[in-house]
Design an enzyme around this catalytic site. Structure first.
Site, PDB file in Angstrom:
ATOM      1  N   GLU A  68       0.874   7.712   5.151  1.00  0.00           N
ATOM      2  CA  GLU A  68       2.047   6.810   5.572  1.00  0.00           C
ATOM      3  C   GLU A  68       3.313   7.599   5.961  1.00  0.00           C
ATOM      4  O   GLU A  68       3.835   7.236   6.945  1.00  0.00           O
ATOM      5  CB  GLU A  68       2.067   5.696   4.568  1.00  0.00           C
ATOM      6  CG  GLU A  68       1.137   4.879   4.271  1.00  0.00           C
ATOM      7  CD  GLU A  68       0.108   5.118   3.320  1.00  0.00           C
ATOM      8  OE1 GLU A  68      -0.669   4.105   2.853  1.00  0.00           O
ATOM      9  OE2 GLU A  68       0.258   6.159   2.758  1.00  0.00           O
ATOM     10  N   PHE A 130      -2.204  -6.828  -7.871  1.00  0.00           N
ATOM     11  CA  PHE A 130      -2.566  -5.550  -7.336  1.00  0.00           C
ATOM     12  C   PHE A 130      -2.045  -5.275  -6.261  1.00  0.00           C
ATOM     13  O   PHE A 130      -2.035  -5.745  -5.240  1.00  0.00           O
ATOM     14  CB  PHE A 130      -4.086  -5.469  -7.245  1.00  0.00           C
ATOM     15  CG  PHE A 130      -4.703  -4.336  -6.650  1.00  0.00           C
ATOM     16  CD1 PHE A 130      -4.762  -3.258  -7.401  1.00  0.00           C
ATOM     17  CD2 PHE A 130      -5.136  -4.326  -5.213  1.00  0.00           C
ATOM     18  CE1 PHE A 130      -5.415  -1.952  -6.894  1.00  0.00           C
ATOM     19  CE2 PHE A 130      -5.750  -3.171  -4.906  1.00  0.00           C
ATOM     20  CZ  PHE A 130      -5.936  -1.868  -5.853  1.00  0.00           C
ATOM     21  N   GLN A 131      -1.478  -3.594  -6.180  1.00  0.00           N
ATOM     22  CA  GLN A 131      -0.880  -3.151  -5.057  1.00  0.00           C
ATOM     23  C   GLN A 131       0.613  -4.173  -4.653  1.00  0.00           C
ATOM     24  O   GLN A 131       0.853  -4.134  -3.324  1.00  0.00           O
ATOM     25  CB  GLN A 131      -1.654  -3.113  -3.873  1.00  0.00           C
ATOM     26  CG  GLN A 131      -2.657  -1.962  -4.215  1.00  0.00           C
ATOM     27  CD  GLN A 131      -3.272  -1.455  -3.076  1.00  0.00           C
ATOM     28  OE1 GLN A 131      -3.610  -2.183  -1.969  1.00  0.00           O
ATOM     29  NE2 GLN A 131      -3.908  -0.215  -2.867  1.00  0.00           N
ATOM     30  N   LYS A 180       0.163 -11.681   2.677  1.00  0.00           N
ATOM     31  CA  LYS A 180      -0.885 -11.741   3.311  1.00  0.00           C
ATOM     32  C   LYS A 180      -1.448 -13.215   3.661  1.00  0.00           C
ATOM     33  O   LYS A 180      -1.839 -13.473   4.640  1.00  0.00           O
ATOM     34  CB  LYS A 180      -2.151 -11.250   2.285  1.00  0.00           C
ATOM     35  CG  LYS A 180      -3.546 -11.121   2.668  1.00  0.00           C
ATOM     36  CD  LYS A 180      -4.466 -10.560   1.911  1.00  0.00           C
ATOM     37  CE  LYS A 180      -5.917 -10.174   2.419  1.00  0.00           C
ATOM     38  NZ  LYS A 180      -6.649  -9.426   1.581  1.00  0.00           N
ATOM     39  N   MET A 489      15.723  28.502   2.608  1.00  0.00           N
ATOM     40  CA  MET A 489      17.034  28.099   2.405  1.00  0.00           C
ATOM     41  C   MET A 489      17.567  28.099   0.907  1.00  0.00           C
ATOM     42  O   MET A 489      18.626  28.676   0.560  1.00  0.00           O
ATOM     43  CB  MET A 489      17.567  27.110   3.127  1.00  0.00           C
ATOM     44  CG  MET A 489      19.025  26.593   3.188  1.00  0.00           C
ATOM     45  SD  MET A 489      19.761  27.834   4.193  1.00  0.00           S
ATOM     46  CE  MET A 489      19.572  27.422   5.958  1.00  0.00           C
TER      47      MET A 489
END
Length: 577
Positions: A68, A130-131, A180, A489
């Site tokens: 993602e 869940f999630q 959903k 750096m």
């Protein structure tokens, strides 16, 4: 006959009515079509599957990232180069939290994004389903605005408002959390023709009186300078900036993100200012009596110590975000409005240029006497020489993306951007892993132009899985790894400020990048000497598909000049006559 016609008419009317009724996912995708979205970057998962099912049915152009973070950085690169909002779709929970870095990056660098995150069903929100993750709460401080949909009928309005907010005023990311059950519920598709948001009315046209004050200040000044930031690019005001600078014969310097807003080869251009800016540019800011900031934030990497910043200057600040004016630097002439409109208004006064010959000569002497420098030799490949080589072989016409670090600064210093929207980098957040996926988005935005991802060996390893996209689509991104086997750096700061205690900044063990490229069926080259660099780069640039270059540069090279923390522009280190 008349009865049959009536039945047919009623049937067509019913079909038309049915066509207007859609599920939430269909409404979201129709809204994207109404906003003329050309492609979506994303990654599917459980809560967003209804929307992905509709993507499959409708044949929408979707770019499947392999993580993602890669998806949202690609959307950022697309937005930065195209000027259109980048769209990213992810699932709930870890899918949404994996794009948080990209959202924060887009927020601080003012990039227009629409992020659609799947969410668990409304009846289990707040139960640690869940999630499930409270993505609205997580992203509230790092989005321009965010929404959580609760009813299917709200989708058209929310989508319209989201695009309006993301692309107007100071651009930024907007997140839409899509539960959903809302994505599967049916509703009527009526897309609004306009947006009515009384609480959000960004000022586009600047106040004419303030513009007049600025114009008069230019006439009074003896040592004026323009500081142009990315606000000029977002406003599509590069041409007006050039015209105004030429009309008034004003020297111009850029912030890191403003590069390309003024031609890098123009006689009035002093170069980039800031921590690793050019000496002439920084001394112009330090010695000027009028500083005209157009579309820049006055962030700490630009100003250095505020105690020493532009000590003798009258400050004028043009910005579409009123919150930025006076936030860091006291401003005498505030101008709230779009940079392009402000420049057009300034041009309309058509004043004669001031007598700045002595000032120009003074700054030109700085440029001549204190240029960028490095010690080249025939045995080792210097990163600065690599950037010069890239510029020469692409005629300065490529789109260049970077991560953050030494390679970023060297690219900014040595690749002279003559045109807008060719420079894509992570500025305010300084995001490692940004440069390569951003190049993918940039290539989609500019399919017929060379796109070069200039990245460090460390940052590349954060998002290199996106090479699958290059393999899958034969996308001709050219990957230039500036390989110094370290966090360059970080190593430089440890050398300069931590008595050479290189705590976990060196990479004695690395993957074989050529074998990695081979695994993705991408052509790869390893270059270790200056004598090979030009010919190999030229050869790889001619390849139709993707190419990976592993340039083994001098490991202990430092990036100069530099303003050390707590110092002012007049205290730059690494200056050599």
């Amino acid at each position: 006959m008349g009865t049959n016609v009536k039945v047919q008419t009623e049937k067509k009317a019913k079909e038309h009515a049915d066509a207007k009724r859609m599920n939430g996912s269909q409404i979201v995708l129709r809204a994207l079509a109404e906003e003329k979205v050309e492609m979506i970057f994303g990654y599917p998962g459980g809560a967003i599957l209804p929307t992905y099912d509709e993507i499959y049915k409708m044949g929408i152009h979707h770019i499947l990232a392999r993580h993602e973070q890669g998806a949202i950085h690609a959307a950022e690169g697309y937005a930065r180069v195209s000027g259109n909002p980048g769209v990213c779709i992810v699932t709930s929970g870890p899918g949404a939290t994996n794009v948080v870095t990209g959202i924060a990056d887009a927020m601080i660098d003012s990039l227009p994004l629409i992020v659609i995150s799947g969410q668990v069903a409304t009846n289990v929100i707040g139960t640690d389903a869940f999630q499930e993750a409270d993505v609205v709460g997580v992203t509230m401080p790092i989005t321009k605005h965010n929404f959580q949909l609760r009813h299917v009928d709200d989708i058209p309005r929310v989508m319209k408002e989201a695009f309006h907010i993301a692309t107007t005023g100071r651009p930024g990311p907007v997140l839409i959390d899509l539960p959903k059950d809302v994505s599967t519920a049916e509703g009527e598709f009526k897309y609004p023709e306009s947006v009515h948001m009384p609480g959000y009315q960004p000022t586009v046209q600047p106040n004419r009186l303030q513009i007049k004050k600025l114009s008069q200040a230019v006439q009074r000044a003896k040592k004026p300078v323009i500081l142009a930031g990315s606000g000029v690019l977002h406003a599509d005001g590069a041409e007006e900036l050039r015209e105004f600078a030429e009309q008034q014969q004003l020297p111009v310097t850029n912030t890191l993100l403003g590069l390309g807003s003024f031609p890098g080869d123009h006689s009035l251009f002093l170069g980039m200012a800031g921590m690793h800016g050019l000496y002439a540019a920084n001394m112009a800011l330090h010695e000027c009596d009028l500083l005209i900031n157009i579309g820049a934030r006055f962030d700490d990497r630009l100003t250095g110590s505020l105690q020493h910043f532009a000590p003798d200057a009258e400050i004028a600040h043009v910005d579409i975000d009123p919150a930025e004016i006076g936030k860091n630097v006291e401003t005498a002439i505030p101008v709230v409005g779009d940079a392009k409109e402000a420049l057009k208004s300034l041009l309309s006064f058509n004043n004669e240029p001031g007598q700045y010959d002595d000032w120009h000569d003074h700054l030109k002497a700085y440029s001549k006497n204190y240029p960028l420098w490095y010690h080249g030799d025939e045995k080792t490949l210097k990163p600065q020489a690599l950037m010069e080589l890239m510029y020469e072989e692409t005629n300065g016409e490529a789109v260049v993306t970077t991560d953050v670090g030494q390679h970023q600064m060297w690219a900014a210093q040595y690749y002279r951007f003559a045109n807008p929207h060719r420079w894509v980098t992570s500025g305010g957040l300084g995001t490692m892993g940004f440069g390569f996926p951003a190049a993918i988005g940039a290539q989609f935005a500019e399919p017929n132009r060379d796109v070069i991802a200039v990245i460090g060996d460390a940052g590349f390893q954060m998002t290199l899985q996106e090479m699958s996209i290059l393999q899958e689509l034969n996308l001709p991104v050219k990957i230039v790894i500036v390989n110094n086997a370290s966090l360059g750096m970080v190593r430089q700061w440890q050398e300069l400020f931590y008595e050479e205690r290189y705590s976990h900044s060196l990479f004695p063990i690395q993957p074989d990048f050529l074998k990695l490229a081979e695994a993705y069926n991408i052509k790869g080259y390893k270059i270790e000497t200056p004598s090979d660099a030009r010919e190999v780069f030229k050869q790889g640039l001619r390849e139709d598909g993707p190419v990976l270059f592993d340039f083994r540069v001098t490991a202990d090279e430092n990036c100069y000049p530099m303003i050390a923390p707590g110092k002012g522009h007049h205290e730059m280190e690494g200056i050599r006559p």
